[in-house]
Design a protein around this motif. Structure first.
Motif, PDB file in Angstrom:
ATOM      1  N   TYR A   1       0.087  -7.752  -1.404  1.00  0.00           N
ATOM      2  CA  TYR A   1       1.226  -6.997  -0.820  1.00  0.00           C
ATOM      3  C   TYR A   1       2.026  -7.847   0.007  1.00  0.00           C
ATOM      4  O   TYR A   1       1.666  -9.074   0.622  1.00  0.00           O
ATOM      5  CB  TYR A   1       0.814  -5.828   0.090  1.00  0.00           C
TER       6      TYR A   1
ATOM      7  N   GLN B   1       9.486  -1.828   3.488  1.00  0.00           N
ATOM      8  CA  GLN B   1       8.873  -1.475   2.122  1.00  0.00           C
ATOM      9  C   GLN B   1       7.710  -2.386   1.841  1.00  0.00           C
ATOM     10  O   GLN B   1       7.505  -3.261   2.181  1.00  0.00           O
ATOM     11  CB  GLN B   1       9.788  -1.803   1.102  1.00  0.00           C
TER      12      GLN B   1
ATOM     13  N   VAL C   1       4.896   0.415  -3.131  1.00  0.00           N
ATOM     14  CA  VAL C   1       3.548   1.373  -2.497  1.00  0.00           C
ATOM     15  C   VAL C   1       3.750   2.152  -1.247  1.00  0.00           C
ATOM     16  O   VAL C   1       3.406   3.185  -1.517  1.00  0.00           O
ATOM     17  CB  VAL C   1       2.465   0.024  -2.229  1.00  0.00           C
ATOM     18  N   ALA C   2       4.610   1.632  -0.238  1.00  0.00           N
ATOM     19  CA  ALA C   2       5.013   2.812   0.685  1.00  0.00           C
ATOM     20  C   ALA C   2       6.225   2.054   1.187  1.00  0.00           C
ATOM     21  O   ALA C   2       6.602   0.974   1.190  1.00  0.00           O
ATOM     22  CB  ALA C   2       3.815   2.684   1.884  1.00  0.00           C
ATOM     23  N   SER C   3       6.995   2.906   1.840  1.00  0.00           N
ATOM     24  CA  SER C   3       8.230   2.670   2.691  1.00  0.00           C
ATOM     25  C   SER C   3       8.471   3.631   3.649  1.00  0.00           C
ATOM     26  O   SER C   3       7.946   4.885   3.643  1.00  0.00           O
ATOM     27  CB  SER C   3       9.541   2.661   1.572  1.00  0.00           C
ATOM     28  N   GLY C   4       9.407   3.198   4.524  1.00  0.00           N
ATOM     29  CA  GLY C   4       9.601   4.184   5.669  1.00  0.00           C
ATOM     30  C   GLY C   4      10.402   3.610   6.704  1.00  0.00           C
ATOM     31  O   GLY C   4      10.758   2.347   6.893  1.00  0.00           O
TER      32      GLY C   4
ATOM     33  N   LEU D   1       0.481   0.541   9.392  1.00  0.00           N
ATOM     34  CA  LEU D   1       0.626   0.826   7.886  1.00  0.00           C
ATOM     35  C   LEU D   1      -0.422   0.777   7.042  1.00  0.00           C
ATOM     36  O   LEU D   1      -1.341  -0.004   7.433  1.00  0.00           O
ATOM     37  CB  LEU D   1       1.854  -0.307   7.317  1.00  0.00           C
ATOM     38  N   SER D   2      -0.753   1.861   6.426  1.00  0.00           N
ATOM     39  CA  SER D   2      -1.990   1.972   5.614  1.00  0.00           C
ATOM     40  C   SER D   2      -1.634   1.881   4.090  1.00  0.00           C
ATOM     41  O   SER D   2      -0.950   2.658   3.586  1.00  0.00           O
ATOM     42  CB  SER D   2      -2.695   3.162   6.044  1.00  0.00           C
ATOM     43  N   PHE D   3      -2.263   0.873   3.201  1.00  0.00           N
ATOM     44  CA  PHE D   3      -2.033   0.864   1.833  1.00  0.00           C
ATOM     45  C   PHE D   3      -3.142   0.136   1.216  1.00  0.00           C
ATOM     46  O   PHE D   3      -3.773  -0.871   1.776  1.00  0.00           O
ATOM     47  CB  PHE D   3      -0.727   0.360   1.594  1.00  0.00           C
TER      48      PHE D   3
ATOM     49  N   ASN E   1      -5.532  -1.594   6.775  1.00  0.00           N
ATOM     50  CA  ASN E   1      -4.560  -1.006   7.602  1.00  0.00           C
ATOM     51  C   ASN E   1      -4.145  -2.204   8.555  1.00  0.00           C
ATOM     52  O   ASN E   1      -4.909  -3.155   8.977  1.00  0.00           O
ATOM     53  CB  ASN E   1      -5.419  -0.012   8.550  1.00  0.00           C
TER      54      ASN E   1
END
Length: 417
Positions: free
Chosen positions: A223, A240, A257-260, A269-271, A275
């Motif tokens: 990632y 992102q 996978v994740a964003s914010g 951030l966990s994915f 972590n």
């Protein structure tokens, strides 16, 4: 029937010669200690003895080969021990350099020590055995496996093979390691490593990654965390988390996978079953790579790790971005050194296991040698008690033939007239 004088002489001479031949044969057996002096003595035993003797010679060749293999493995194990000590010393220096109380001069001094360890590692990586062959070059053992390129980076020029040697009829054993395995490998259980882009303009630092769930569908993927400008957010920065697809970044929604919103200050951030904790301010286009050690995106290289640590310690850290780069690089380097140490210890354990195996094969070879010697003795060696009795018997037979010839030669009809 008239028996001529010539006939008596011929028969007596033949008897003496036969008795003398048998006597000399036994004498030769006693002198040599062998029952089968010539193949004609016992053709079957002589034939079997040739096969056993050849097997015995081959067993001796394997024994000599094991001596060579043991020397190579012992030297490899000794060098790997030195490398593990060097990695431990480097890790200790990086922990010391992580202190915020050190000045740029202090860190430059640590970099100098680290550079000495780096040169020691390079020398060990280019070590040779007693025959002048490079230990860690694989079958390409006629030139140094690790050389410095024009830009100062160390490159591996050996091959990926393990040099092998036959130490027994059914065992082809690796007797050395290649440099890629030792200095550019990771243990099978190596986890994720975070690595900040050297071009980052912000001062984001990371802690982790920490493993949370190995059963997560995304565990094992690589990632990157990318920061972008977003005026609609209070912080003005969003993040992102993107996944590598077939070794490259693909600009599509499936890779997101994740964003914010990125707010920093210990944001987690966990994915993908891991972590990571981020702290500090980010700038647009800043990136942090998070990949498994040894993966395509984050290949392992002990020399590259040392070079990165030395480089960042030699660079003065004045701005927040430079201080963040220092902390991130040291954290990444320490994780890389942990993996490198585990890998070197694993390879060293493998070399030690092969040394133990050689001891076992030596014991089997010694027993086999004794069996061959016993079989040869049974086939061709002399039974001295039996041979001495035979020697005495043949000696008496020879003397009797000689005495009979003397008596017969002196006989005449005139003796009875």
């Amino acid at each position: 029937m008239r028996i001529s004088t010539v006939t008596m002489f011929e028969q007596s001479t033949a008897s003496i010669n036969r008795q003398q031949s048998d006597f000399l044969k036994v004498s030769q057996q006693i002198a040599s200690g062998r029952r089968v002096v010539n193949p004609s003595d016992d053709p079957q035993a002589a034939s079997r003895a040739v096969g056993v003797d050849q097997s015995k010679a081959m067993n001796q060749q394997f024994s000599d080969s094991r001596v060579s293999a043991r020397n190579s493995l012992s030297q490899t194990e000794s060098i790997l021990n030195s490398v593990s000590d060097a990695v431990t010393s480097a890790k200790t220096l990086l922990i010391q350099a992580s202190s915020d109380t050190l000045s740029d001069v202090d860190r430059e001094s640590i970099a100098s020590e680290l550079n000495g360890i780096y040169e020691t590692m390079l020398g060990q990586a280019n070590a040779t055995d007693g025959n002048g062959r490079y230990l860690f070059g694989g079958y390409k053992d006629n030139a140094p496996p690790f050389v410095k390129s024009a830009d100062g980076n160390v490159e591996y020029n050996g091959d990926d093979s393990l040099r092998q040697q036959r130490v027994d009829a059914s065992r082809l054993m690796p007797v050395a390691e290649n440099g890629a395995t030792v200095f550019q490998g990771v243990p099978s259980g190596a986890g994720y490593i975070a690595d900040a882009n050297t071009e980052n303009q912000g001062n984001v630092t990371f802690r982790g990654p920490q493993l949370t769930d190995v059963n997560d569908p995304g565990y094992g993927d690589s990632y990157r965390v990318v920061f972008t400008e977003d005026a609609t957010l209070d912080s003005g920065i969003s993040y992102q988390v993107q996944r590598f697809d077939n070794g490259a970044w693909q600009e599509n929604a499936a890779d997101l996978v994740a964003s914010g919103e990125y707010v920093g200050e210990g944001q987690q951030l966990s994915f993908g079953g891991i972590n990571v904790t981020l702290t500090g301010s980010a700038e647009p286009d800043d990136e942090i790579l998070i990949a498994q050690a040894g993966s395509e995106q984050r290949g392992a290289d002990l020399f590259r790790t040392m070079e990165a640590a030395i480089r960042v310690l030699e660079t003065p850290a004045q701005s927040d971005a430079e201080k963040a780069a220092l902390r991130n690089t040291l954290n990444t380097s320490m994780r890389d050194l942990d993996n490198a140490l585990d890998n070197v210890l694993t390879v060293r354990a493998s070399a030690g296991a092969r040394l133990n195996e050689l001891d076992v094969i030596d014991a089997v070879g010694s027993n086999r040698k004794l069996n061959y010697e016993q079989t040869l003795s049974d086939l061709v060696d002399l039974d001295y008690a039996e041979a001495i009795s035979e020697y005495s018997l043949r000696q008496v037979g020879l003397q009797a033939s000689q005495k009979a010839f003397v008596d017969i030669k002196g006989m005449s009809l005139f003796d009875y007239m």
